[in-house]
Design an enzyme around this catalytic site. Structure first.
Site, mmCIF file in Angstrom:
data_model
loop_
_atom_site.group_PDB
_atom_site.id
_atom_site.type_symbol
_atom_site.label_atom_id
_atom_site.label_comp_id
_atom_site.label_asym_id
_atom_site.label_seq_id
_atom_site.Cartn_x
_atom_site.Cartn_y
_atom_site.Cartn_z
ATOM 1 N N SER A 228 -55.552 58.230 -7.789
ATOM 2 C CA SER A 228 -55.494 59.575 -7.212
ATOM 3 C C SER A 228 -56.811 59.889 -6.530
ATOM 4 O O SER A 228 -57.868 59.397 -6.939
ATOM 5 C CB SER A 228 -55.232 60.612 -8.303
ATOM 6 O OG SER A 228 -56.392 60.778 -9.125
ATOM 7 N N ASP A 229 -56.763 60.691 -5.470
ATOM 8 C CA ASP A 229 -58.005 61.272 -4.991
ATOM 9 C C ASP A 229 -58.558 62.121 -6.120
ATOM 10 O O ASP A 229 -57.817 62.574 -7.006
ATOM 11 C CB ASP A 229 -57.766 62.112 -3.739
ATOM 12 C CG ASP A 229 -59.027 62.291 -2.898
ATOM 13 O OD1 ASP A 229 -60.133 62.035 -3.419
ATOM 14 O OD2 ASP A 229 -58.907 62.677 -1.724
ATOM 15 N N TRP A 230 -59.851 62.359 -6.110
ATOM 16 C CA TRP A 230 -60.507 62.995 -7.256
ATOM 17 C C TRP A 230 -59.984 64.420 -7.464
ATOM 18 O O TRP A 230 -60.177 65.305 -6.638
ATOM 19 C CB TRP A 230 -62.017 62.978 -7.043
ATOM 20 C CG TRP A 230 -62.693 61.774 -7.627
ATOM 21 C CD1 TRP A 230 -63.764 61.778 -8.484
ATOM 22 C CD2 TRP A 230 -62.365 60.380 -7.441
ATOM 23 N NE1 TRP A 230 -64.112 60.478 -8.834
ATOM 24 C CE2 TRP A 230 -63.262 59.603 -8.214
ATOM 25 C CE3 TRP A 230 -61.382 59.721 -6.727
ATOM 26 C CZ2 TRP A 230 -63.219 58.214 -8.271
ATOM 27 C CZ3 TRP A 230 -61.333 58.328 -6.775
ATOM 28 C CH2 TRP A 230 -62.231 57.593 -7.535
#
Length: 808
Positions: A228-230
């Protein structure tokens, strides 16, 4: 499963924790079984590994690394081999810093020039973006480091990016916003890929099985892991089910606890979790094995700096050369004007910022070149309004020289992660200097720095225009070599330059309207719109001048390839980017007038000719058919057009292509705007016909929900919540006024309430986020109820966090 024996030895708790980060940058380890953690790091154009412990937004200082030209710059080279070479340098530096996964390249489509992160992306065209990205991936992974193309998918705006829904038809999604990723995956074979913050047609990208399983794995054959993106993980359990493997950063054990509960309640099976752990382990074990012998060995900083200059030299675009003012003769008397000549503007702002090993500024290196420099004046402040005294000094200096080198462009606040642009104009303080200087010295050569397109109503005030884009730490010397003719410019624009913003196909649809980002323009992004709707542009896609000339001849076309002769007819060695466009003569489905389907960068000595062959691959004639659920070929006559830009077609030949005889999937009578390409005012009825279903209601409800951004608190019921919004808005506006983006503020401002629990490093659980929502939306007893949830959740979360520490 490849690692079934290893997984059988893991406890359920260990397996669930494997799928969530250990801290901000590292994965979990299971040391009793020999599974060591791996480090992920930002790095689309340079490694940004944080020094010491990573902060919760990952924005503290980083270890020195080479800052290479950004993706927007490199795409102008039209050279995937150069991209691969750059990737090899990135991979070497990553391994030396014990980085196993490099978070890049970024290859989202430049849907709108207003997107603040366009400097990190390659192009408005998916074919060019995909080919460049595939080169990067091959290079990065050459020594065993994992590349991680991002952001998958349809993440084309920074405004409320974590709380927006990209609404589009399947054909637009497949042909424009996924083809770039398809090429990167099929040809580059990345070991990981990053899911984006946004929803795609109502489902968050990180839990979108259509994207992550049906398309990415089942269709394209991706065999790595999805991270996932952060803070992008919305529902951890649904993400795991859909095909996501790693949530970043750590939630202090809160997400693994939710996953274990879901297994116990039968909402997901342990077998499904095992599959995700197996796919993640495969990359972890391989990258650790590859990186361990290389970490700490360092790299040749001077050699990498030299390559950064080479990459920049091959990406610089010459946009104007009136009366052959360039190249300058050796010993020319020049005045250097512009703040950017003193302090280079060479990279964007945000998570991609690199702490350079060294940095060339024009005024520091110009003494190495054969120029008679009569002086330097800044001419304008880096940020803010024009300063008459600075401008007057610049004018006086310009009078003393034969030529003026004027360094201008976009400032730092104009191009930043977390912020979209509001204008295509460069700052007034710069254009005023150009206007004043050109009145006393007509021989003005503008050197521009910007990572995305700009308006140029001032173009007639200069005779030369050299665009370096954001050319990295060694760009200053590269530009000077072009100015003097030591390097013949060969860059071509990877994006269109409109005359004004209102000419863009997305100008009436960008940014989001509350929750929904409606892609009503469909396929007509960038040149696909301008060329089809016959909208004039300042500089077309693929445009770029040279110090030599080229002729095209002898085109021969088959179903598999186009072959022609390219000749350097000038007196200077140089490289030309020959571009292949396909035009469907009488299509049964709506199509842009002209689409890029191939290209070749060819180096030729003066007077030399070469036979050039450009393949017509599986993407040359295809279109997405909703009825069959796959790409089909529309049979009939096609023109194969070879050009120096999308508007400069040199050769054309026809070829008859056999179709796949698929059923007709579009009622063109209901899609008149898409047939003509005049899509600036698509009605609700027509957009509904394009989508094939009702248009989602993207209006905010009036009640703050978990996926509403902090930027929306202005309509919260709680006075305290509205006060928080007011304070945050004030802080954001102050940072913009200073000209330097405060990335913590921009991130938090656009972050949804549920992401507080994803980005707090285990200090805030999702239960506590629910309590925060009760307080925001309620009053009286609801406030007390919310406070109770926060207190109870905090006590529980501290216990969970202790368990996670024990596992480590």
């Amino acid at each position: 499963m490849k690692h079934e024996d290893l997984i059988k030895q893991m406890t359920l708790e260990e397996k669930c924790h494997m799928l969530s980060g250990r801290d901000f940058w590292q994965t979990q380890s299971v040391r009793r079984l020999g599974v060591e953690s791996m480090t992920l790091s930002d790095g689309p154009h340079g490694i940004r590994k944080q020094e010491g412990t990573g902060d919760q937004l990952g924005l503290n200082g980083s270890v020195p690394a080479t800052c290479y030209p950004t993706a927007a710059t490199m795409a102008n080279s039209w050279d995937p081999d150069l991209g691969e070479e750059l990737g090899r340098h990135l991979g070497t530096e990553a391994a030396a810093q014990d980085v196993c996964v490099l978070l890049g390249p970024g290859l989202n489509i430049k849907r709108s020039p207003f997107c603040g992160r366009n400097f990190e992306y390659f192009s408005e065209d998916p074919y060019l973006a995909g080919k460049m990205a595939a080169g990067y991936v091959r290079g990065i992974q050459a020594n065993g480091v994992s590349a991680c193309p991002k952001h998958f998918a349809a993440n084309n705006t920074e405004l409320r990016r974590m709380a927006s829904n990209s609404v589009m038809d399947e054909r637009t999604l497949r042909e424009i916003y996924l083809t770039n990723f398809e090429i990167a995956v099929r040809e580059g074979h990345p070991k990981s890929i990053m899911s984006s913050y946004n929803m795609v047609n109502g489902v968050y990208a990180n839990e979108n099985a259509h994207l992550l399983q049906e398309i990415l794995r089942d269709t394209w054959g991706f065999d790595g892991f999805v991270v996932s993106d952060w803070g992008a993980n919305n529902d951890f359990t649904e993400g795991v089910r859909a095909g996501s493997h790693l949530e970043m950063p750590s939630t202090g054990g809160d997400s693994p606890r939710q996953l274990m509960k879901a297994i116990q309640e039968g909402r997901i099976t342990e077998q499904e979790v095992d599959v995700r752990v197996d796919e993640l382990l495969d990359v972890m074990l391989l990258t650790r094995k590859a990186v361990d012998p290389l970490k700490g060995k360092g790299f040749d900083k001077e050699a990498h700096h030299a390559f950064a200059q080479k990459a920049s030299e091959q990406s610089i675009v010459l946009l104007k050369n009136e009366n052959g003012i360039l190249p300058l003769k050796k010993g020319s008397k020049v005045a250097v004007i512009g703040e950017f000549a003193k302090v280079a503007r060479y990279q964007g702002a945000g998570s991609s910022v690199v702490n350079c090993t060294k940095l060339d500024h024009t005024m520091d290196v110009i003494g190495n070149f054969d120029l008679d420099v009569v002086g330097f004046e800044a001419g304008y402040p880096r940020h803010g309004d024009p300063v008459p005294e600075m401008q007057a000094k610049a004018v006086e200096l310009a009078k003393k020289a034969d030529y003026v080198l004027l360094y201008i462009g976009l400032d730092e606040i104009s191009e930043s992660e977390g912020l979209d642009r509001s204008t295509l104009a460069i700052p007034k303080c710069q254009t005023e200097v150009l206007k004043a200087v050109s009145k006393v010295n007509p021989n003005v050569i503008v050197v521009m720095s910007a990572g995305s397109s700009v308006e140029m109503p001032w173009l007639d005030q200069c005779k030369g225009l050299v665009h370096g884009y954001l050319c990295g730490q060694a760009g200053a010397s590269a530009v000077l070599k072009v100015l003097l003719g030591d390097v013949n410019p060969s860059g071509k624009l990877s994006e269109s330059y409109p005359i004004k913003y209102e000419d863009c196909s997305t100008s009436t649809y960008f940014p989001a309207k509350e929750r929904s980002v409606e892609y009503r323009e469909g396929l007509y992004v960038g040149y696909r719109y301008y060329n089809t709707a016959k909208v004039p542009v300042l500089f077309p896609f693929g445009f770029g001048l040279s110090y030599t000339t080229f002729t095209y001849s002898d085109l021969q076309v088959t179903e598999e390839k186009a072959t022609f002769t390219l000749t350097n007819t000038g007196n200077v060695d140089g490289a030309e980017v020959a571009q292949l466009y396909v035009h469907a003569v009488n299509p049964s489905v709506y199509r842009p007038n002209r689409e890029l389907k191939g290209f070749a960068k060819v180096f030729l000595k003066a007077g030399e000719s070469k036979t050039v062959t450009i393949p017509l691959d599986d993407k040359a004639f295809r279109y997405w058919n909703d009825l069959t659920g796959k790409f089909e070929i529309d049979g009939g006559e096609y023109e194969i057009q070879i050009g120096a830009s999308v508007e400069d077609i040199k050769l054309c030949a026809s070829v008859s292509i056999k179709g796949t005889d698929a059923p007709k999937c579009e009622d063109l009578a209901k899609l008149p705007s898409y047939v003509t390409g005049n899509i600036k005012a698509v009605s609700d009825e027509e957009f509904k016909a394009l989508l094939g279903h009702e248009i989602p209601d993207g209006k905010w409800s009036g009640t703050i929900q978990a996926n509403d951004a902090i930027a929306q608190l202005y309509y919260a019921k709680s006075l305290k919540a509205r006060f928080v919004w007011k304070v945050m808005t004030g802080m954001l506006n102050k940072s913009i006024e200073k000209g330097v983006p405060d990335l913590n503020i921009t991130f938090i401002y656009n972050m949804p309430i549920r992401a507080i629990g994803k980005m707090a490093g285990g200090m805030v659980s999702q239960e506590m986020c629910d309590g925060i929502l009760d307080i925001i939306n309620g009053h009286g007893i609801a406030l007390l109820k919310g406070l109770g949830k926060i207190i109870a959740g905090f006590v529980k979360q501290m216990g969970v966090a202790k368990k996670q520490k024990a596992l480590e």
